[in-house]
Enzyme design. Structure first.
Site, PDB file in Angstrom:
ATOM      1  N   PHE A 236       0.715  -1.126   0.133  1.00  0.00           N
ATOM      2  CA  PHE A 236       0.153  -0.160  -0.074  1.00  0.00           C
ATOM      3  C   PHE A 236       1.079   1.364  -0.028  1.00  0.00           C
ATOM      4  O   PHE A 236       1.721   1.210   0.771  1.00  0.00           O
ATOM      5  CB  PHE A 236      -0.720   0.029   1.198  1.00  0.00           C
ATOM      6  CG  PHE A 236      -1.712   1.444   1.555  1.00  0.00           C
ATOM      7  CD1 PHE A 236      -3.011   1.298   1.265  1.00  0.00           C
ATOM      8  CD2 PHE A 236      -1.090   2.337   1.889  1.00  0.00           C
ATOM      9  CE1 PHE A 236      -3.489   2.616   1.166  1.00  0.00           C
ATOM     10  CE2 PHE A 236      -1.555   3.753   2.053  1.00  0.00           C
ATOM     11  CZ  PHE A 236      -2.786   3.852   1.724  1.00  0.00           C
ATOM     12  N   GLU A 237       0.540   2.142  -0.852  1.00  0.00           N
ATOM     13  CA  GLU A 237       1.342   3.469  -0.916  1.00  0.00           C
ATOM     14  C   GLU A 237       0.474   4.355  -1.680  1.00  0.00           C
ATOM     15  O   GLU A 237      -0.169   3.907  -2.380  1.00  0.00           O
ATOM     16  CB  GLU A 237       2.580   3.495  -1.810  1.00  0.00           C
ATOM     17  CG  GLU A 237       3.696   2.580  -1.318  1.00  0.00           C
ATOM     18  CD  GLU A 237       5.031   2.681  -2.091  1.00  0.00           C
ATOM     19  OE1 GLU A 237       4.868   2.520  -3.311  1.00  0.00           O
ATOM     20  OE2 GLU A 237       6.228   2.713  -1.465  1.00  0.00           O
ATOM     21  N   ILE A 238       0.374   5.572  -0.926  1.00  0.00           N
ATOM     22  CA  ILE A 238      -0.186   6.588  -1.624  1.00  0.00           C
ATOM     23  C   ILE A 238       0.988   7.722  -1.740  1.00  0.00           C
ATOM     24  O   ILE A 238       1.288   8.115  -0.596  1.00  0.00           O
ATOM     25  CB  ILE A 238      -1.305   7.313  -1.168  1.00  0.00           C
ATOM     26  CG1 ILE A 238      -2.641   6.369  -1.025  1.00  0.00           C
ATOM     27  CG2 ILE A 238      -2.052   8.326  -1.689  1.00  0.00           C
ATOM     28  CD1 ILE A 238      -3.780   6.755  -0.322  1.00  0.00           C
ATOM     29  N   HIS A 273      12.243   2.578  -0.752  1.00  0.00           N
ATOM     30  CA  HIS A 273      11.262   3.685  -0.612  1.00  0.00           C
ATOM     31  C   HIS A 273      11.046   4.337   0.665  1.00  0.00           C
ATOM     32  O   HIS A 273      11.328   5.557   0.794  1.00  0.00           O
ATOM     33  CB  HIS A 273       9.719   3.050  -1.112  1.00  0.00           C
ATOM     34  CG  HIS A 273       9.513   3.037  -2.210  1.00  0.00           C
ATOM     35  ND1 HIS A 273       8.372   2.560  -2.702  1.00  0.00           N
ATOM     36  CD2 HIS A 273      10.379   2.643  -3.552  1.00  0.00           C
ATOM     37  CE1 HIS A 273       8.441   2.153  -4.164  1.00  0.00           C
ATOM     38  NE2 HIS A 273       9.476   2.297  -4.449  1.00  0.00           N
TER      39      HIS A 273
END
Ligand code: GDP
Ligand code: MN
Length: 349
Positions: A236-238, A273
Site C-alpha cells: 500500500f502506498e499513496i 522507498h
C-alpha cells in the site's frame, strides 16, 4: 436511452471511448497503479471491486496496470469493467525487468542457492528480484504514469475494511504530504545485509540530498550507525510521483542498482522507498493513514478510533489490528514525531 438519462440526471458523462469520467469537482492528477500477472486477474478483480465500493466510485480515478508480459484480452475486459475511471495497460520494457550488464549472474545464482538453504522467503526467486527492482526504480518511469502527479499502489488480494469518504489525493496535496502508508514493520535482516552500509556510503557522497528535517530516528536507533529494519509496507502506498522522479531519489536508486543488492541479496522495494522517504523528505511530508482499514496477508490495519470505525462502516475486528502490535513500527513513528497514539493502543502492544 437509459444510459443517456443516467448521464443527464447524474451529471456524469461518457467520453467518446465509452469511458465514464468524473461526475463533478476537481480531481487530482492521480491514478491507481498495479503490477500484476495475468494469473492474478481474479484475486485482483475482487480487490478492485472493493476499492471501487469503498472509495473510487465517488472519484472515478484512473487505473494503470503494468506487467512484464502482455495482458490478455480477458484481463483487460474484466478489469476495465470494474474500474470507474479510465484503465490503461502497459508492458514493462525489457531493460526494466532484466539483469543490468554489471551484474555477475553466477554470483547472483549463488546467493539464491544460499538463501534457499536458509529458507529466506522468496530467497531463490529471480522474478521476485526483478519485481522488487522494478517497484524500486522503474514503475514511475513508465510512460503511462507521465500523465499523473500522484499514485496509489494496489496489489491483488488486498482488502480495504472501511469506507474512505474523502479524496485522499487531494488530502495529500492540500496537506503537503509526499508519502502515505498504512502498515509499517521490520524487514527480514537476511534480505538486506548490505543495504544500510551502501546507503551510508551514498549519504557520505551526497550529503546535499539529506533533508534537514529528515526522519532518521524512525529508521535508525543509533543516529544512523545501523538500520533498525523499520519500513513502510509498500504493497500500500499513496505517494507523490514528483518525489520518485526527484534527482535525490533517482541518484539513490542508481547507486543501489550499481551496488547490485537487488540481485546479490534480495533488497525489497519497501525498505528502499522507506529509507529514501525518511532521508530525503521533510518528516512532515510522511503521513500515516490511521483511518484506512487495510489487509495484506498476513496483517491488518484496523482503526481503533470508534468515530472512524462508525463513519467508515469498518468491517474489521480492532482486536486484530497490527498497527499497535509489538512487531509494528507505528509506535516508533508516533513517538519520534510526537504524535498522540489512539485510545486502547497499549492493549494490543
Ligand atoms: P509479496 O507481497 O511480497 O508477497 O509479493 P507479491 O507476490 O504480492 O508481489 C508484489 C506485486 O508484484 C503484486 O502486485 C504482484 O502481482 C506483482 N508481481 C510479483 N511477481 C510478478 C511477476 O513476475 N510479474 C508481474 N507482472 N507481476 C508480479
Ligand atoms: Mn503482495
Amino acid at each position: 436511452t437509459l444510459l443517456t438519462l443516467y448521464i443527464l440526471y447524474s451529471g456524469a458523462s461518457v467520453s467518446n471511448t465509452g469511458v465514464r469520467v468524473a461526475k463533478s469537482g476537481k480531481r487530482e492528477k492521480a491514478t491507481f497503479v498495479t503490477l500484476a500477472r495475468n494469473q492474478d486477474l481474479y484475486s485482483l478483480a475482487s480487490t478492485i471491486k472493493n476499492v471501487e465500493d469503498r472509495f473510487n466510485h465517488q472519484y472515478n480515478y484512473d487505473w494503470v496496470f503494468l506487467n512484464d508480459a502482455d495482458f490478455t484480452e480477458e484481463f483487460k475486459e474484466v478489469t476495465s469493467r470494474l474500474v470507474s475511471g479510465t484503465t490503461k495497460y502497459g508492458k514493462v520494457p525489457k531493460e526494466h525487468w532484466s539483469y543490468p550488464e554489471w551484474i555477475d549472474q553466477n554470483k547472483a545464482a549463488e546467493t539464491r542457492q544460499k538463501m534457499k538453504e536458509e529458507k529466506v522467503i522468496y530467497g531463490d526467486s529471480v522474478s521476485y528480484r526483478h519485481m522488487c527492482r522494478f517497484e524500486s526504480g522503474f514503475f514511475y518511469k513508465h510512460p503511462l504514469l507521465d500523465d499523473y502527479d500522484w499514485y496509489w499502489r494496489v496489489e491483488p488480494d488486498v482488502k480495504f475494511h472501511c469506507d474512505i469518504n474523502y479524496d485522499v489525493f487531494r488530502f495529500m496535496r492540500e496537506n503537503g504530504k509526499k508519502y502515505g502508508f498504512t502498515i509499517s514493520l521490520r524487514e527480514y535482516d537476511a534480505t538486506i545485509r548490505t543495504l544500510w552500509p551502501t546507503t551510508v556510503k551514498f549519504m557520505n557522497d551526497h550529503p546535499q540530498f539529506i533533508h534537514e528535517n529528515n526522519m532518521m530516528d524512525f529508521i535508525s536507533d543509533d543516529g544512523g550507525l545501523s538500520y533498525n529494519l523499520c519500513h513502510f509496507w509498500s504493497n500500500f502506498e499513496i505517494g507523490s510521483l514528483d518525489f520518485l522522479r526527484s534527482h535525490a531519489y533517482n541518484s539513490y536508486f542508481d547507486y543501489l542498482d550499481k551496488a547490485g543488492g537487488f540481485f546479490y541479496e534480495r533488497w525489497g522495494d519497501a525498505p528502499v522507498h522507506s529509507i529514501a522517504a525518511a532521508l530525503f523528505l521533510d518528516r512532515n511530508e510522511i503521513h500515516h493513514f490511521s483511518d484506512i482499514g487495510y489487509y495484506h496477508i498476513p496483517f491488518s490495519a484496523c482503526p481503533l478510533d470508534p468515530v472512524t470505525r462508525f463513519e467508515g462502516k469498518c468491517s474489521c475486528n480492532p482486536k486484530q489490528d497490527f498497527t499497535w502490535n509489538g512487531y509494528s513500527c507505528a509506535s516508533k513513528f508516533y513517538t519520534v514525531n510526537n504524535m498522540k497514539k489512539p485510545e486502547g493502543w497499549q492493549e494490543l502492544a
